[in-house]
Design a protein around this motif. Structure first.
Motif, mmCIF file in Angstrom:
data_model
loop_
_atom_site.group_PDB
_atom_site.id
_atom_site.type_symbol
_atom_site.label_atom_id
_atom_site.label_comp_id
_atom_site.label_asym_id
_atom_site.label_seq_id
_atom_site.Cartn_x
_atom_site.Cartn_y
_atom_site.Cartn_z
ATOM 1 N N PHE A 1 0.809 -1.203 0.000
ATOM 2 C CA PHE A 1 0.000 0.000 0.000
ATOM 3 C C PHE A 1 0.852 1.266 0.000
ATOM 4 O O PHE A 1 0.410 2.319 -0.414
ATOM 5 C CB PHE A 1 -0.943 -0.021 1.207
ATOM 6 N N ARG A 2 2.101 1.183 0.480
ATOM 7 C CA ARG A 2 2.976 2.354 0.461
ATOM 8 C C ARG A 2 3.574 2.580 -0.928
ATOM 9 O O ARG A 2 3.911 3.697 -1.297
ATOM 10 C CB ARG A 2 4.112 2.186 1.478
ATOM 11 N N SER A 3 3.705 1.496 -1.698
ATOM 12 C CA SER A 3 4.358 1.619 -2.998
ATOM 13 C C SER A 3 3.409 2.093 -4.085
ATOM 14 O O SER A 3 3.754 2.926 -4.899
ATOM 15 C CB SER A 3 4.975 0.269 -3.411
ATOM 16 N N LEU A 4 2.194 1.557 -4.090
ATOM 17 C CA LEU A 4 1.262 1.910 -5.148
ATOM 18 C C LEU A 4 -0.153 1.624 -4.681
ATOM 19 O O LEU A 4 -0.435 0.524 -4.198
ATOM 20 C CB LEU A 4 1.569 1.114 -6.422
ATOM 21 N N GLN A 5 -1.020 2.611 -4.841
ATOM 22 C CA GLN A 5 -2.403 2.408 -4.442
ATOM 23 C C GLN A 5 -3.097 1.514 -5.464
ATOM 24 O O GLN A 5 -3.232 1.876 -6.624
ATOM 25 C CB GLN A 5 -3.126 3.757 -4.349
ATOM 26 N N GLY A 6 -3.530 0.357 -5.026
ATOM 27 C CA GLY A 6 -4.191 -0.553 -5.927
ATOM 28 C C GLY A 6 -5.682 -0.329 -5.955
ATOM 29 O O GLY A 6 -6.249 0.439 -5.191
ATOM 30 N N SER A 7 -6.355 -1.005 -6.882
ATOM 31 C CA SER A 7 -7.809 -0.937 -6.927
ATOM 32 C C SER A 7 -8.379 -1.758 -5.791
ATOM 33 O O SER A 7 -7.688 -2.548 -5.138
ATOM 34 C CB SER A 7 -8.296 -1.470 -8.273
ATOM 35 N N SER A 8 -9.680 -1.588 -5.555
ATOM 36 C CA SER A 8 -10.326 -2.349 -4.494
ATOM 37 C C SER A 8 -10.250 -3.845 -4.789
ATOM 38 O O SER A 8 -10.147 -4.658 -3.864
ATOM 39 C CB SER A 8 -11.785 -1.903 -4.353
ATOM 40 N N ARG A 9 -10.251 -4.206 -6.064
ATOM 41 C CA ARG A 9 -10.131 -5.618 -6.433
ATOM 42 C C ARG A 9 -8.769 -6.166 -6.033
ATOM 43 O O ARG A 9 -8.675 -7.278 -5.479
ATOM 44 C CB ARG A 9 -10.352 -5.757 -7.943
ATOM 45 N N ASP A 10 -7.705 -5.424 -6.310
ATOM 46 C CA ASP A 10 -6.361 -5.857 -5.933
ATOM 47 C C ASP A 10 -6.231 -6.014 -4.422
ATOM 48 O O ASP A 10 -5.656 -6.987 -3.934
ATOM 49 C CB ASP A 10 -5.318 -4.862 -6.436
ATOM 50 N N ILE A 11 -6.749 -5.033 -3.689
ATOM 51 C CA ILE A 11 -6.675 -5.090 -2.234
ATOM 52 C C ILE A 11 -7.435 -6.298 -1.705
ATOM 53 O O ILE A 11 -6.992 -6.988 -0.782
ATOM 54 C CB ILE A 11 -7.222 -3.784 -1.625
#
Length: 229
Positions: free
Chosen positions: A87-97
């Motif tokens: 989460f610090r490197s790249l904000q993913g989509s809700s699907r990725d999370i």
């Protein structure tokens, strides 16, 4: 399956595993990670690195949980710290999370020895993802587009483009407004449906004449977004 892996448990304590038992649990976590990764690739836009990470993540979580020798609180703390890297490197989509937490949960379940439970829930959740993908549940209209417009700070964005939207679009929705360039500009994001796709360039040209030829971006909306018209 449970009886097979119980043979690897050392006779000293209930919470200690032999090295072969730990390897066995990690291998099961790896197999389930592959299933999770394949489901991720088959149900939406994929990232090669992220798909590979979904295979490794359950194994890492399982190993960490085994390494803390059954201390659930310590294991969850360490795993939580590892998860922050994503989460610090790249904000993913809700699907990725969602898939990150899916993979982590399966790794934890494997680490506590509930291999059958881990397998059942992996299959169940993957089937749910596949069904939702096939049914195109909650997907946005393919005719919707995201429109991002940059305007100088001295322009009132509230109604500046309403006449253009009335002329060129069926519907439009203001999604967000944010400042950019040290607060000297605004970036406005809309969700629009064009009356005629062939008039997209005319809309962009008219907007450029009104916003001082600053940046205008129009493209297909992210299907994972929840804001729809």
């Amino acid at each position: 399956m449970e009886s097979f892996f119980s043979a690897f448990v050392s006779s000293g304590t209930d919470t200690s595993l032999s090295i072969w038992g730990a390897i066995g649990y990690a291998l099961v976590a790896c197999v389930l990670g592959i299933i999770i990764s394949v489901t991720y690739m088959r149900t939406g836009v994929t990232s090669k690195n992220f798909a590979r990470t979904l295979i490794v993540l359950p194994v890492l979580v399982c190993v960490v949980m085994l390494a803390v020798n059954g201390n659930l609180g310590t294991g969850l703390g360490v795993v939580g710290a590892f998860s922050l890297v994503r989460f610090r490197s790249l904000q993913g989509s809700s699907r990725d999370i969602g898939f990150v937490f899916f993979a982590m949960a399966i790794g934890i379940v494997c680490a506590i020895g509930e291999l059958l439970l881990a397998g059942i829930f992996t299959v169940l959740i993957c089937v749910i993802h596949i069904i939702l993908s096939v049914c195109k549940f909650a997907e946005a209209d393919s005719n919707e587009k995201d429109l991002r417009i940059t305007i100088p700070e001295n322009l009132d964005y509230s109604e500046i483009f309403d006449d253009l939207f009335a002329k060129y679009t069926k519907t439009h929705l203001l999604l967000s407004v944010r400042t950019t360039n040290m607060g000297s500009m605004y970036e406005i994001e809309y969700r629009i449906k064009l009356k005629n796709d062939l008039e997209e360039k005319k809309l962009l040209d008219d907007i450029r004449m009104r916003n001082g030829n600053l940046t205008v971006i129009c493209g297909r909306c992210d299907m994972s977004d929840v804001g729809q018209l």
